[in-house]
Scaffold this active site. Structure first.
Site, PDB file in Angstrom:
ATOM      1  N   GLY A 235       0.437   2.853  -2.905  1.00 36.66           N
ATOM      2  CA  GLY A 235       0.907   3.311  -4.214  1.00 36.66           C
ATOM      3  C   GLY A 235       0.554   2.316  -5.300  1.00 36.66           C
TER       4      GLY A 235
ATOM      5  N   ARG B 191      -4.837   6.593   0.302  1.00 40.65           N
ATOM      6  CA  ARG B 191      -4.299   6.438   1.647  1.00 40.65           C
ATOM      7  C   ARG B 191      -5.458   6.586   2.631  1.00 40.65           C
ATOM      8  NH1 ARG B 191       0.821   4.538   0.482  1.00 40.65           N
ATOM      9  NH2 ARG B 191       1.769   5.833  -1.134  1.00 40.65           N
TER      10      ARG B 191
ATOM     11  N   ASP C  72       3.649  -2.958   2.197  1.00 39.21           N
ATOM     12  CA  ASP C  72       3.698  -3.338   3.601  1.00 39.21           C
ATOM     13  C   ASP C  72       2.599  -2.671   4.428  1.00 39.21           C
ATOM     14  OD1 ASP C  72       4.823  -0.836   3.353  1.00 39.21           O
ATOM     15  OD2 ASP C  72       6.579  -1.267   4.585  1.00 39.21           O
TER      16      ASP C  72
ATOM     17  N   THR D 164       4.022  -3.432  -5.398  1.00 34.23           N
ATOM     18  CA  THR D 164       4.740  -2.194  -5.156  1.00 34.23           C
ATOM     19  C   THR D 164       5.975  -2.149  -6.044  1.00 34.23           C
ATOM     20  OG1 THR D 164       6.125  -0.993  -3.544  1.00 34.23           O
ATOM     21  CG2 THR D 164       5.793  -3.330  -3.143  1.00 34.23           C
TER      22      THR D 164
ATOM     23  N   ASP E  40       8.726  -0.663  -5.536  1.00 37.14           N
ATOM     24  CA  ASP E  40       9.991  -0.533  -4.808  1.00 37.14           C
ATOM     25  C   ASP E  40      10.683  -1.859  -4.544  1.00 37.14           C
ATOM     26  OD1 ASP E  40       9.813   2.230  -4.663  1.00 37.14           O
ATOM     27  OD2 ASP E  40       8.745   2.210  -2.758  1.00 37.14           O
TER      28      ASP E  40
ATOM     29  N   ASP F 160      10.446  -3.650  -1.968  1.00 36.45           N
ATOM     30  CA  ASP F 160      10.986  -3.454  -0.624  1.00 36.45           C
ATOM     31  C   ASP F 160      10.441  -4.422   0.417  1.00 36.45           C
ATOM     32  OD1 ASP F 160       8.435  -2.428  -0.675  1.00 36.45           O
ATOM     33  OD2 ASP F 160       8.925  -0.529   0.306  1.00 36.45           O
TER      34      ASP F 160
ATOM     35  N   ARG G 256      12.852   5.120  -1.257  1.00 37.41           N
ATOM     36  CA  ARG G 256      13.222   5.887  -0.059  1.00 37.41           C
ATOM     37  C   ARG G 256      14.091   5.085   0.899  1.00 37.41           C
ATOM     38  NH1 ARG G 256      10.924  10.647   0.028  1.00 37.41           N
ATOM     39  NH2 ARG G 256       8.979  11.042  -1.113  1.00 37.41           N
TER      40      ARG G 256
ATOM     41  N   GLY H 239      23.795   0.383 -17.528  1.00 39.36           N
ATOM     42  CA  GLY H 239      25.208   0.723 -17.654  1.00 39.36           C
ATOM     43  C   GLY H 239      25.613   1.993 -16.929  1.00 39.36           C
TER      44      GLY H 239
END
Length: 319
Positions: free
Chosen positions: A11, A72, A103, A125, A127, A129, A171, A185
């Site tokens: 991504g 991909r 990853d 990325t 995310d 993550d 996800r 907030g």
């Protein structure tokens, strides 16, 4: 080390271009040649490779996405794909490779290193993550995009006395929801790592309504569930009008923040230095204000833990 290759994979994330720019310019400054590989590992096995110079990365630091494009590549998960990638890199006289991605991209980089091609991974990325690093390139831009969206949605929610569910990416990691929820907030933040009940959500909405709140913002990480089902369940329990906004790919795009541009530039420079030093199979990360490197296998096998202190802070601030 005479020539290095660079690719972006998985991504896209704002700041990838800044990292690419740093890789190319630092490498050329240090006397290396640089080959750009289009469309990630798919472009690698197809030989979609071209010479890059200083001008190749001019006027890109402020651009989102990636000028090298991404794709991909299921074939690269197989031994035949790795073998083909190694053959192409040798064919183009590429001695080392910088991989910018998440990853899955790092796993490909590890396998190339195991096959004899020195690789360095730059975490790109939105995310956030990857457990081994405080921040990944693109995360800061993504949360700023969400915070801006939250502000806009709050305006209309206030006008119509509604609750709004805003679905954000994430996800398996709720960092985008958590960080943007605190900064924006939000009254409720729902993430994959923390259990929740509809009763808790509805109680907070009703309590807010009873003290005069005319709107409520619920940040929902996409990995938890379907936002329209959440909206229906909450409306049935409370009678409050609930609307849904899915931000989607807006989080992936846009001009990177200054933080992401600087972080990406540091990573790009460090990646080149490591390859010159003869390092391989390393992942770059940040701890505090310091850039460090570690074994890429260790990096991708670390388990990401939710920052419970941050989550508790969000809960206290939303009373």
């Amino acid at each position: 080390m005479k020539r290095i290759g660079v690719l972006t994979s998985g991504g896209d994330a704002p700041g990838m271009n800044a990292a690419l720019r740093a890789v190319v310019r630092v490498a050329i400054y240090k006397g290396l040649k640089v080959s750009g590989i289009r469309r990630g590992y798919q472009g690698l096995i197809e030989g979609d490779i071209f010479e890059m110079d200083v001008s190749s990365v001019g006027d890109i630091i402020q651009r989102g996405g990636t000028i090298l494009q991404s794709a991909r590549c299921l074939e690269f998960k197989k031994d035949e794909g790795i073998k083909r990638g190694v053959e192409v890199l040798k064919m183009f006289n590429i001695d080392g490779l910088v991989v910018i991605g998440g990853d899955g991209s790092f796993m490909g980089a590890k396998r190339l290193s195991d096959a004899g091609i020195p690789t360095i991974g730059i975490p790109g990325t939105i995310d956030n993550d990857l457990a081994y690093t405080d921040y990944t390139v693109g995360f800061d831009t993504a949360i700023n995009t969400v915070v801006n969206a939250v502000g806009n949605i709050r305006d209309t929610s206030s006008s119509h006395q509604r609750a709004s569910i805003i679905e954000v990416m994430g996800r398996s990691c709720g960092d985008i929801a958590l960080y943007s929820g605190i900064a924006g907030g939000a009254e409720t933040i729902i993430v994959p790592e923390i259990d929740f009940t509809y009763d808790d959500i509805c109680k907070k909405l009703i309590q807010g309504q009873n003290r005069g709140k005319v709107h409520s913002i619920i940040l929902l990480a996409e990995g938890v569930g379907k936002p329209y089902e959440f909206a229906e369940a909450i409306k049935n329990k409370t009678g409050i009008d609930v609307r849904v906004s899915v931000i989607g790919y807006l989080q992936r795009g846009g001009s990177p923040t200054a933080f992401d541009r600087i972080l990406a530039s540091k990573f790009g420079s460090k990646a080149v230095e490591l390859l010159i030093e003869g390092k391989k199979s390393r992942a770059l990360g940040t701890n505090g204000n310091k850039v460090f490197d570690m074994d890429i296998t260790e990096a991708i096998t670390m388990k990401k833990e939710m920052d419970h202190c941050m989550y508790d802070l969000a809960d206290m601030l939303s009373i």
